[in-house]
Write a protein that holds these residues in place. Structure first.
Motif, PDB file in Angstrom:
ATOM      1  N   ARG A  59       0.857  -1.188   0.000  1.00 59.74           N
ATOM      2  CA  ARG A  59       0.000   0.000   0.000  1.00 59.74           C
ATOM      3  C   ARG A  59       0.893   1.238   0.000  1.00 59.74           C
ATOM      4  N   SER A  61       2.437   4.870   0.954  1.00 59.35           N
ATOM      5  CA  SER A  61       2.516   5.652   2.186  1.00 59.35           C
ATOM      6  C   SER A  61       1.675   6.923   2.011  1.00 59.35           C
ATOM      7  N   GLU A  62       1.538   7.671   3.086  1.00 57.16           N
ATOM      8  CA  GLU A  62       0.753   8.916   3.025  1.00 57.16           C
ATOM      9  C   GLU A  62       1.373   9.895   2.022  1.00 57.16           C
ATOM     10  N   ARG A  63       2.687   9.994   2.025  1.00 58.39           N
ATOM     11  CA  ARG A  63       3.367  10.884   1.072  1.00 58.39           C
ATOM     12  C   ARG A  63       3.142  10.421  -0.372  1.00 58.39           C
ATOM     13  N   GLU A  64       3.203   9.121  -0.587  1.00 57.96           N
ATOM     14  CA  GLU A  64       2.981   8.578  -1.929  1.00 57.96           C
ATOM     15  C   GLU A  64       1.533   8.777  -2.363  1.00 57.96           C
ATOM     16  N   ARG A  65       0.582   8.662  -1.432  1.00 57.30           N
ATOM     17  CA  ARG A  65      -0.824   8.915  -1.769  1.00 57.30           C
ATOM     18  C   ARG A  65      -1.033  10.369  -2.161  1.00 57.30           C
ATOM     19  N   ALA A  66      -0.329  11.287  -1.483  1.00 61.06           N
ATOM     20  CA  ALA A  66      -0.424  12.704  -1.840  1.00 61.06           C
ATOM     21  C   ALA A  66       0.111  12.933  -3.253  1.00 61.06           C
ATOM     22  N   ARG A  69      -2.469  11.776  -5.737  1.00 67.44           N
ATOM     23  CA  ARG A  69      -3.566  12.753  -5.878  1.00 67.44           C
ATOM     24  C   ARG A  69      -3.153  13.907  -6.790  1.00 67.44           C
TER      25      ARG A  69
END
Length: 146
Positions: A59, A61-66, A69
């Motif tokens: 999954r 990471s939060e940085r990668e999800r940003a 987006r």
């Protein structure tokens, strides 16, 4: 049954996953298909698709999800861009079709006379660049002026 015998779960279609690479930068991709052995992904925002084993995916990471987006967000026109006045380029420059008259050599100067003769020959040969060089040489040649 030991934990190692359980097959690796396959991510759902349409979800974004990350694959760690040897370069240290993870590859991010949207799951587009699964053929029973490999998961097929395509990068967010477009690019060449690739395939990976489900065990090599994780999954994001939060940085990668940003980052995902940002890469998948559609670009919309802003109000200021929508209201910007239309501008038109300046009219084209019209050059004269009349040929430039040949330079006149200084009276009694052998260097200027030679440059003028070279210019005439270069114009006959249609070597306009060399003719301009001869004209500049003639104009820049000193004639007893300080």
């Amino acid at each position: 049954m030991p934990a190692s015998d359980h097959p690796t779960p396959v991510p759902d279609l349409g979800t974004y996953m990350a694959e760690d690479t040897t370069e240290g930068t993870p590859r991010l991709g949207k799951v587009t298909a699964w053929d029973g052995e490999l998961v097929h992904l395509e990068p967010p925002g477009g690019g060449a698709p690739w395939s990976a084993a489900p065990a090599g995916l994780r999954r994001p990471s939060e940085r990668e999800r940003a980052l995902i987006r940002v890469l998948t967000r559609p670009v919309t026109a802003t109000r200021s861009a929508a209201r910007a006045p239309r501008t038109f380029p300046e009219p084209p420059v019209v050059l004269s079709v009349e040929p430039v008259p040949p330079a006149v050599p200084a009276p009694g100067c052998a260097t200027c006379a030679l440059a003028a003769e070279r210019e005439r020959q270069q114009l006959r040969d249609r070597d306009h660049s060399a003719a301009v060089d001869s004209r500049i040489e003639m104009r820049g040649h000193p004639h007893g002026r300080p």
